[in-house]
Design a protein around this motif. Structure first.
Motif, PDB file in Angstrom:
ATOM      1  N   MET A 152      62.761  22.285 -63.647  1.00 14.46           N
ATOM      2  CA  MET A 152      63.566  21.970 -62.467  1.00 14.46           C
ATOM      3  C   MET A 152      65.045  22.237 -62.748  1.00 14.46           C
ATOM      4  SD  MET A 152      64.081  18.378 -60.385  1.00 14.46           S
ATOM      5  CE  MET A 152      62.331  18.045 -60.294  1.00 14.46           C
ATOM      6  N   VAL A 153      65.741  22.780 -61.755  1.00 12.46           N
ATOM      7  CA  VAL A 153      67.175  23.030 -61.869  1.00 12.46           C
ATOM      8  C   VAL A 153      67.904  21.704 -62.070  1.00 12.46           C
ATOM      9  CG1 VAL A 153      69.229  23.809 -60.607  1.00 12.46           C
ATOM     10  CG2 VAL A 153      67.100  25.136 -60.483  1.00 12.46           C
ATOM     11  N   LYS A 154      68.805  21.658 -63.061  1.00 11.23           N
ATOM     12  CA  LYS A 154      69.555  20.442 -63.363  1.00 11.23           C
ATOM     13  C   LYS A 154      70.916  20.483 -62.667  1.00 11.23           C
ATOM     14  CE  LYS A 154      69.453  19.534 -67.840  1.00 11.23           C
ATOM     15  NZ  LYS A 154      69.429  19.768 -69.307  1.00 11.23           N
ATOM     16  N   ASP A 155      71.547  19.335 -62.588  1.00 15.30           N
ATOM     17  CA  ASP A 155      72.886  19.276 -61.978  1.00 15.30           C
ATOM     18  C   ASP A 155      73.856  20.179 -62.723  1.00 15.30           C
ATOM     19  OD1 ASP A 155      71.985  17.495 -60.088  1.00 15.30           O
ATOM     20  OD2 ASP A 155      72.686  15.707 -61.151  1.00 15.30           O
ATOM     21  N   GLN A 156      73.744  20.222 -64.034  1.00 14.11           N
ATOM     22  CA  GLN A 156      74.637  21.091 -64.815  1.00 14.11           C
ATOM     23  C   GLN A 156      74.443  22.562 -64.448  1.00 14.11           C
ATOM     24  OE1 GLN A 156      72.712  18.629 -65.852  1.00 14.11           O
ATOM     25  NE2 GLN A 156      73.385  17.751 -67.828  1.00 14.11           N
ATOM     26  N   ASP A 157      73.178  22.934 -64.139  1.00 17.09           N
ATOM     27  CA  ASP A 157      72.910  24.316 -63.731  1.00 17.09           C
ATOM     28  C   ASP A 157      73.633  24.636 -62.420  1.00 17.09           C
ATOM     29  OD1 ASP A 157      71.173  24.633 -65.906  1.00 17.09           O
ATOM     30  OD2 ASP A 157      69.468  23.864 -64.758  1.00 17.09           O
ATOM     31  N   ARG A 158      73.603  23.688 -61.483  1.00 20.10           N
ATOM     32  CA  ARG A 158      74.232  23.922 -60.179  1.00 20.10           C
ATOM     33  C   ARG A 158      75.756  23.884 -60.275  1.00 20.10           C
ATOM     34  NH1 ARG A 158      73.851  21.235 -55.933  1.00 20.10           N
ATOM     35  NH2 ARG A 158      73.618  23.029 -54.551  1.00 20.10           N
ATOM     36  N   GLN A 159      76.284  23.142 -61.236  1.00 16.12           N
ATOM     37  CA  GLN A 159      77.729  23.160 -61.451  1.00 16.12           C
ATOM     38  C   GLN A 159      78.180  24.529 -61.939  1.00 16.12           C
ATOM     39  OE1 GLN A 159      78.488  19.931 -64.147  1.00 16.12           O
ATOM     40  NE2 GLN A 159      77.914  18.339 -62.651  1.00 16.12           N
ATOM     41  N   ALA A 160      77.323  25.169 -62.738  1.00 19.44           N
ATOM     42  CA  ALA A 160      77.646  26.508 -63.238  1.00 19.44           C
ATOM     43  C   ALA A 160      77.350  27.576 -62.195  1.00 19.44           C
ATOM     44  CB  ALA A 160      76.861  26.796 -64.518  1.00 19.44           C
ATOM     45  N   ASN A 161      76.381  27.303 -61.305  1.00 15.61           N
ATOM     46  CA  ASN A 161      75.996  28.279 -60.287  1.00 15.61           C
ATOM     47  C   ASN A 161      75.604  27.529 -59.012  1.00 15.61           C
ATOM     48  OD1 ASN A 161      74.955  30.304 -58.700  1.00 15.61           O
ATOM     49  ND2 ASN A 161      73.429  31.016 -60.193  1.00 15.61           N
ATOM     50  N   ALA A 162      76.536  27.414 -58.094  1.00 15.14           N
ATOM     51  CA  ALA A 162      76.344  26.616 -56.875  1.00 15.14           C
ATOM     52  C   ALA A 162      75.288  27.196 -55.945  1.00 15.14           C
ATOM     53  CB  ALA A 162      77.675  26.481 -56.136  1.00 15.14           C
ATOM     54  N   SER A 163      74.903  28.436 -56.144  1.00 11.77           N
ATOM     55  CA  SER A 163      73.905  29.048 -55.258  1.00 11.77           C
ATOM     56  C   SER A 163      72.482  28.599 -55.578  1.00 11.77           C
ATOM     57  CB  SER A 163      73.982  30.581 -55.351  1.00 11.77           C
ATOM     58  OG  SER A 163      73.606  31.020 -56.655  1.00 11.77           O
ATOM     59  N   LEU A 164      72.305  27.936 -56.697  1.00 10.25           N
ATOM     60  CA  LEU A 164      70.972  27.470 -57.060  1.00 10.25           C
ATOM     61  C   LEU A 164      70.546  26.349 -56.122  1.00 10.25           C
ATOM     62  CD1 LEU A 164      71.309  27.362 -60.960  1.00 10.25           C
ATOM     63  CD2 LEU A 164      69.946  28.986 -59.619  1.00 10.25           C
ATOM     64  N   PRO A 165      69.286  26.311 -55.698  1.00  8.26           N
ATOM     65  CA  PRO A 165      68.820  25.269 -54.778  1.00  8.26           C
ATOM     66  C   PRO A 165      68.713  23.910 -55.457  1.00  8.26           C
ATOM     67  CG  PRO A 165      66.978  26.630 -55.481  1.00  8.26           C
ATOM     68  CD  PRO A 165      68.214  27.270 -56.045  1.00  8.26           C
ATOM     69  N   VAL A 166      68.963  22.840 -54.679  1.00  7.58           N
ATOM     70  CA  VAL A 166      68.785  21.486 -55.178  1.00  7.58           C
ATOM     71  C   VAL A 166      67.297  21.286 -55.493  1.00  7.58           C
ATOM     72  CG1 VAL A 166      68.973  19.031 -54.626  1.00  7.58           C
ATOM     73  CG2 VAL A 166      70.724  20.644 -53.821  1.00  7.58           C
TER      74      VAL A 166
END
Length: 611
Positions: free
Chosen positions: A569-583
């Motif tokens: 599962m995508v982590k919050d840190q992943d989305r901080q690095a790449n905002a286009s990733l889905p929650v």
């Protein structure tokens, strides 16, 4: 008188044939199971020490340092023919004239011009100074107890790369020589050739990959004619079972001890000197202690002092057996400290195991263990130190059917000796086919649950057993619908999301969110799994019928498990690095065995064998 002697000879031969044909009698078991400490065994012959350049060159030739050895073909060289007593000995025998005994001298070995280069290769492989001189450290290494398999072998020329000649190759090469001109082979040699040919015919038909066994369950047997005189039969069998199990814990091969059948893949036996119909004689105490052939038989030199795993004296039969089984599986010698496949014997430590290179080498031949699991979780428990301070520990567990493995994340492997039955390690929970595990852990709740069918069990980590009644007077097991109103029942998988304080229940293609604070299902649920946990890549998603959801404290990440794959599962840190990733997005799938290694099934016959 001659008739009486002849009759006695016939009776002895009949008795010997009968003893070879029966499969373990009571008297044989009693004898071999007894303690032999009251017997004064004869002095064992000693292997010749390697002290001279000539002896060193013979050693280098024997173990392939001069020219690679055709070891697999040597398994079927003719065994030496023993001198036959003449029929009329009294007409041929007379007293010798010499007053001194003649000492047997082996033929002098000419020192090859390449001796120094061969010696350098040997020294370098064994971590010695590559001087090319037969110095003291080199002599010490050459005289260490070691495996009899050559260090450098020539590729096998046989088509199916198994141990014996094909059954069609039963006619002598020179059929014109009959009668006394034919070599006489002993009974054991004939029996072993018969079994080898049968096995190889079968393997030749089944095996599309000649580099390994074609079957996934291999049968082995400690041969009745090959018991050791130093340990009881039960000790020998227990040690061999453990040795085979150690390999089955890292590859998708299972080993079954077969005491009665005829189709045996690996025959194991002890012998001394010329033994068990084998073309390679043992050398007595010291140096060679065993040998084995690729996809075939294993022999131990019973002149050596073999001992059990707990003994600090002698040679560990377990360590030698694991090494020789490695050869039977096709592994070469590995000249590296720590490898079980190093040619020279080193005393067994307290935590004897296959090291990383041993595992990876055998997995190149047979592959890594693969498969799915019904439940995976980190079990957290509270403990106190000597000062009374609270701290927490966790261990990772994989459940499948009625068995479980503990995974050692620091070492990237399962605990040695696993799997174990769920019923022996998790008191009070269902014995098999558990659907899910959930640990609800908030500032005011600390509850662990196991789910199976329509019921749920709460687990007490302090007492390490399931509750029958908790402190709120809730009785267990209870219906999922009573403990979690509105949740689906049964479930495929479930996990607790600490961030949202929600339990997600999965069933089919749907997911239901349950609030632990409000004790009810969140509005507008259930929903499609793919909508709540969307894919990062549109075509790569488990969709539904999830096997398990696992939150890992080691990786601080959540994994969706289905069949032999996982989606992280995508982590919050992943989305901080790449905002286009889905929650709550799911990364593309990867194989479970690419992240968690060597979670292997073993044959039921060895599941309860203690190390």
């Amino acid at each position: 008188m001659e008739q009486v002697v002849g009759l006695k000879t016939v009776l002895i031969l009949i008795a010997a044939s009968y003893l070879l044909s029966i499969k373990g009698t009571g008297s044989e078991r009693v004898f071999h199971s007894r303690d032999h400490s009251d017997l004064e065994l004869p002095n064992h012959p000693q292997a010749d020490a390697i002290l001279s350049p000539e002896a060193a060159q013979q050693y280098l030739m024997k173990y392939g340092w001069v020219t690679p050895v055709n070891w697999e073909e040597q398994a079927f060289g003719d065994i030496p023919e023993l001198d036959q007593a003449p029929q009329d000995v009294f007409q041929l025998i007379s007293e010798g004239e010499s007053t001194e005994r003649t000492t047997f001298m082996s033929p002098k070995t000419e020192i090859s011009p390449d001796f120094s280069e061969s010696l350098k290769k040997f020294q370098e492989a064994n971590g010695l100074n590559a001087t090319g001189l037969l110095d003291t450290p080199t002599k010490v290494t050459m005289n260490k107890p070691r495996c009899g398999v050559p260090d450098i072998k020539a590729p096998s020329k046989r088509k199916n790369a198994t141990l014996s000649l094909l059954a069609t190759n039963t006619t002598p090469h020179n059929s014109s020589h009959t009668g006394n001109s034919r070599r006489k082979r002993n009974v054991l040699s004939t029996l072993f050739d018969h079994f080898r040919r049968r096995r190889d015919d079968r393997e030749a038909l089944e095996n599309e990959n000649p580099a390994s066994f074609s079957k996934r369950t291999l049968k082995w047997r400690l041969m009745g004619e090959g018991y050791s005189m130093q340990l009881s039969i039960e000790q020998q069998r227990r040690i061999l079972i453990t040795a085979f199990r150690m390999w089955s814990e890292v590859i998708p091969l299972q080993f079954e001890e077969d005491l009665t059948g005829e189709d045996i893949d690996i025959r194991v036996g002890f012998g001394t000197g010329q033994h068990l119909g084998c073309s390679q004689a043992f050398d007595g105490v010291g140096q060679q202690f065993a040998h084995a052939w690729y996809l075939g038989d294993i022999h131990f030199d019973d002149d050596e002092h073999f001992v059990g795993p707990s003994s600090e004296q002698g040679i560990s039969l377990l360590k030698v057996a694991v090494h020789e089984i490695g050869h039977a599986l096709g592994l070469p010698h590995i000249n590296r400290l720590g490898s079980v496949m190093q040619p020279n014997y080193t005393p067994q430590g307290k935590h004897f195991e296959l090291d990383w290179e041993d595992r990876k080498t055998v997995q190149k031949k047979y592959g890594a263990c693969d498969g799915s699991f019904s439940t995976i979780f980190d079990w957290v428990r509270k403990e106190r130190n000597s000062r009374g301070e609270v701290f927490y520990r966790f261990n990772t567990y994989f459940f499948k059917t009625g068995w479980y493995w503990m995974y050692e994340n620091k070492s990237n492997r399962t605990r040695f000796g696993d799997p174990l039955p769920i019923k022996t390690g998790w008191k009070g929970v269902p014995e098999n086919n558990i659907d899910a595990y959930v640990h609800v852990w908030t500032w005011n709740i600390d509850a662990q649950y196991f789910f199976k069918g329509t019921q749920v069990w709460r687990y007490d980590p302090e007492k390490d057993m399931a509750y029958t009644e908790d402190w709120k007077k809730n009785k267990y097991p209870q219906l999922i619908s009573d403990a979690f109103p509105g949740a689906p029942s049964p479930v495929d998988a479930a996990f607790f999301d600490k961030k949202d304080r929600l339990i997600y229940f999965f069933r089919g293609n749907n997911v239901t969110a349950f609030s632990v604070d409000k004790n009810k299902v969140v509005d507008h649920f259930p929903k499609w799994i793919i909508d709540v946990f969307p894919p990062v890549e549109p075509s790569d998603h488990p969709v539904g019928h999830i096997d398990a959801i696992y939150y890992s404290y080691t990786y601080q990440a959540t994994y969706f498990i289905k069949d032999s794959y996982y989606w992280k599962m995508v982590k919050d840190q992943d989305r901080q690095a790449n905002a286009s990733l889905p929650v709550n997005g799911l990364w593309p799938r990867k194989k479970i065995n690419s992240k968690w290694y060597d979670i292997c099934d073993v044959h039921p016959s060895v599941l309860f064998n203690a190390r």
